[in-house]
Design a protein around this motif. Structure first.
Motif, short mmCIF file in Angstrom:
data_model
loop_
_atom_site.label_atom_id
_atom_site.label_comp_id
_atom_site.label_asym_id
_atom_site.label_seq_id
_atom_site.Cartn_x
_atom_site.Cartn_y
_atom_site.Cartn_z
N GLY A 131 0.84 -1.19 0.00
CA GLY A 131 0.00 0.00 0.00
C GLY A 131 0.88 1.24 0.00
O GLY A 131 2.09 1.17 0.23
N ILE A 132 0.26 2.38 -0.26
CA ILE A 132 0.99 3.66 -0.27
C ILE A 132 0.75 4.33 1.08
O ILE A 132 -0.37 4.73 1.39
CB ILE A 132 0.49 4.56 -1.42
N ALA A 133 1.81 4.43 1.89
CA ALA A 133 1.67 5.05 3.20
C ALA A 133 2.57 6.28 3.29
O ALA A 133 3.70 6.26 2.80
CB ALA A 133 2.05 4.05 4.29
N PHE A 134 2.05 7.33 3.88
CA PHE A 134 2.83 8.56 3.99
C PHE A 134 2.30 9.41 5.14
O PHE A 134 1.29 9.06 5.76
CB PHE A 134 2.78 9.35 2.67
N VAL A 135 3.03 10.48 5.44
CA VAL A 135 2.55 11.45 6.42
C VAL A 135 2.50 12.82 5.78
O VAL A 135 3.27 13.12 4.86
CB VAL A 135 3.43 11.48 7.70
N ILE A 136 1.57 13.62 6.25
CA ILE A 136 1.50 15.01 5.82
C ILE A 136 1.93 15.84 7.03
O ILE A 136 1.32 15.76 8.09
CB ILE A 136 0.08 15.37 5.32
N LEU A 137 3.04 16.57 6.86
CA LEU A 137 3.63 17.32 7.98
C LEU A 137 3.46 18.81 7.72
O LEU A 137 3.86 19.31 6.66
CB LEU A 137 5.11 16.99 8.10
#
Lengths: 199, 199
Positions: A131-137
């Motif tokens: 899956g595509i996992a990320f954070v928005i900071l």
């Protein structure tokens, strides 16, 4: 029922989120929170058939419910539970998306205490499952928003456990992350970055 | 705090779900609900790195929260909200999965009133976005569980609006759906069907 001046019903989230909301309305004269901006963006994606992404409801442990006659059930006692996943997930062009959004007032680094061990663990499971996992900071002082792949966050998390550095230097976020320019519609066009990175 | 005989804390869901749970424990001597079986299966998939699927928390509109000194925040007034999506979603081999699970005591057909317009709408958006959307239908009397692709559910929903037939004949579910044999670990191995159908 408490309402905002614009008529929207006030929904207190966890005490932590509440504190954050208070902070947010001081930092920003837009009067919008990162969460509201993301909800607006997800709504935009949804209505334009670009992506289907929703914020998960706040998990609540319900202990006592009243069922009055001829009216809606009232929850009389409940507690905030710790979420076992990130806050947002959905689908873009068939692929699974999963992310968490956090902000800091800190000007030179992003504190890792914004994340919880179980969220990092969840993102690792998502990545393992392709899956595509990320954070928005968001750096609120600079009003800058970055997308950082979960894979680029993990090493800082591991390093924290070893040498104890509890934050990511802002210059590392600038280098490894992707600046999302603040827009009108959608406000935070993170799908544009996802599209470039993964498709 | 109310506890089950096995020590688990009792969490009342919506009144409807509550009613269903009561029904379920009468129909089934296993003492397990479809929801619990799916949670166990998802837990199995998670711990074996097969898939990452979670049930979304019940959406609640929080109106009043008490913050007592030196103890956890207590929600004193809240209401059940209608969910805008299905209950389950996650990732399997990079692809987005999305589903709703329902059961009926009916022996010859599956009542469509188990679904809500907004859930059907959500599944249509997921399919448009190339996600994998389906329903898990349980006939409790026969103890049969079927996986039916959302694409095969939609025509019955549309037909209901035209000619008013409010259910799917069981023989159609048998024909268009895929029987999921009840197992030991995982209890409801729906990923096996997904794997055959989409990969």
């Amino acid at each position: 029922m408490i309402r905002y001046p614009n008529g929207k019903v006030y929904t207190p989230a966890s005490p932590k989120e509440k504190a954050r909301t208070v902070k947010e309305s001081t930092y920003s004269n837009r009067g919008m929170t990162l969460e509201e901006d993301l909800n607006e963006s997800n709504q935009y994606y949804l209505s334009h058939d670009i992506a289907v992404v929703h914020k998960k409801p706040t998990p609540v442990q319900i202990v006592n419910v009243d069922y009055p006659k001829r009216s809606a059930a009232v929850i009389k006692e409940a507690y905030f539970k710790q979420a076992s996943t990130t806050d947002y997930n959905g689908v873009y062009r068939g692929k699974y998306l999963d992310f968490e959004a956090k902000e800091t007032k800190n000007k030179t680094s992003f504190p890792l205490q914004n994340f919880h061990e179980h969220q990092i663990h969840h993102m690792k499971q998502v990545v393992k499952q392709q899956g595509i996992a990320f954070v928005i900071l968001m750096f609120t002082a600079a009003e800058e928003i970055y997308l950082l792949k979960a894979e680029d966050l993990f090493p800082y998390w591991e390093k924290m456990k070893q040498d104890g550095r509890k934050s990511i230097p802002k210059k590392d976020v600038e280098e490894k992350g992707f600046l999302i320019r603040y827009g009108f519609h959608p406000r935070i066009d993170y799908i544009k970055i996802i599209d470039k990175l993964y498709f």
